[in-house]
Design a protein around this motif. Structure first.
Motif, PDB file in Angstrom:
ATOM      1  N   VAL A  26       0.844  -1.265   0.029  1.00 54.40           N
ATOM      2  CA  VAL A  26      -0.007  -0.078   0.082  1.00 54.40           C
ATOM      3  C   VAL A  26       0.961   1.142  -0.017  1.00 54.40           C
ATOM      4  O   VAL A  26       0.261   2.365  -0.028  1.00 54.40           O
ATOM      5  CB  VAL A  26      -1.182   0.043   1.237  1.00 54.40           C
ATOM      6  N   ASP A  30       0.259   4.577   3.675  1.00 52.35           N
ATOM      7  CA  ASP A  30      -0.745   4.012   4.296  1.00 52.35           C
ATOM      8  C   ASP A  30      -0.367   2.694   5.143  1.00 52.35           C
ATOM      9  O   ASP A  30      -1.237   1.872   5.463  1.00 52.35           O
ATOM     10  CB  ASP A  30      -1.961   3.384   3.117  1.00 52.35           C
ATOM     11  N   ILE A  70      -7.508  -1.318   1.874  1.00 54.97           N
ATOM     12  CA  ILE A  70      -7.016   0.085   1.816  1.00 54.97           C
ATOM     13  C   ILE A  70      -6.889   0.584   0.344  1.00 54.97           C
ATOM     14  O   ILE A  70      -7.239   1.748   0.054  1.00 54.97           O
ATOM     15  CB  ILE A  70      -5.568   0.152   2.719  1.00 54.97           C
ATOM     16  N   THR A  71      -6.362  -0.412  -0.600  1.00 59.90           N
ATOM     17  CA  THR A  71      -6.352  -0.113  -1.855  1.00 59.90           C
ATOM     18  C   THR A  71      -7.550   0.164  -2.439  1.00 59.90           C
ATOM     19  O   THR A  71      -7.711   1.252  -3.359  1.00 59.90           O
ATOM     20  CB  THR A  71      -5.663  -1.348  -2.524  1.00 59.90           C
ATOM     21  N   ARG A  74      -8.583   3.534  -1.427  1.00 56.81           N
ATOM     22  CA  ARG A  74      -7.991   4.721  -1.733  1.00 56.81           C
ATOM     23  C   ARG A  74      -8.320   5.094  -3.237  1.00 56.81           C
ATOM     24  O   ARG A  74      -8.368   6.397  -3.714  1.00 56.81           O
ATOM     25  CB  ARG A  74      -6.259   4.358  -2.009  1.00 56.81           C
ATOM     26  N   ARG A  77     -11.488   7.388  -3.109  1.00 58.13           N
ATOM     27  CA  ARG A  77     -11.180   8.429  -2.618  1.00 58.13           C
ATOM     28  C   ARG A  77     -11.139   9.795  -3.583  1.00 58.13           C
ATOM     29  O   ARG A  77     -10.442   9.676  -4.495  1.00 58.13           O
ATOM     30  CB  ARG A  77     -10.034   8.574  -1.357  1.00 58.13           C
TER      31      ARG A  77
END
Length: 160
Positions: A26, A30, A70-71, A74, A77
């Motif tokens: 990541v 992150d 998380i990827t 992201r 976002r």
């Protein structure tokens, strides 16, 4: 009968390799969040883990899932900017930093390199995380290392 070590010992013994995997997958920005999420999830599941389980492989599997989360987050976002370009230009990489070179690898290569070379997992376990065979995982890691040698080392003027 084998007894599980205290969770604090698990964190101390495997925290570094999990963090290196998180950084590779990541990125440094992150990685702390991925590491924390990994160990929070592991803490919840630890009481039910069999005493003979491979702790590092188990933790890397959790880290893989957290990194994917998380990827995905992201990608959803919004990215603030002062000006909106008319059309997006080509993405440029900062090859002065190995982490940036790893980030540019295709996802399967990046993950295979991280899991095998940073976490030390055998290719059979890498294949379990990525899907596919051990031979495919070995090939993805090999291709990733070859790409890193071409891009990162060549850009720095080093020879492999």
């Amino acid at each position: 009968m084998r007894v599980k070590p205290p969770f604090e010992t698990v964190v101390r013994d495997h925290g570094g390799s999990v963090f290196r995997v998180c950084c590779a997958i990541v990125g440094a920005h992150d990685a702390d969040d991925a590491w924390s999420e990994t160990f929070l999830a592991a803490l919840k599941a630890y009481p039910d883990l069999p005493a003979d389980a491979n702790l590092e492989a188990w933790l890397v599997t959790i880290a893989h899932h957290k990194a994917v989360d998380i990827t995905r987050a992201r990608a959803r976002r919004a990215v603030p900017t002062d000006t909106v370009p008319e059309c997006p230009g080509p993405r440029t990489a900062d090859f002065d930093d190995l982490a940036a070179a790893v980030e540019e690898l295709p996802p399967k290569q990046k993950h295979a390199v991280a899991y095998h070379y940073l976490a030390g997992l055998p290719y059979s376990e890498v294949a379990g995380l990525l899907g596919g065979t051990a031979a495919a995982a070995r090939r993805a890691a090999s291709d990733g290392i070859a790409t890193l040698r071409r891009t990162y080392l060549d850009m720095r003027g080093d020879t492999p």
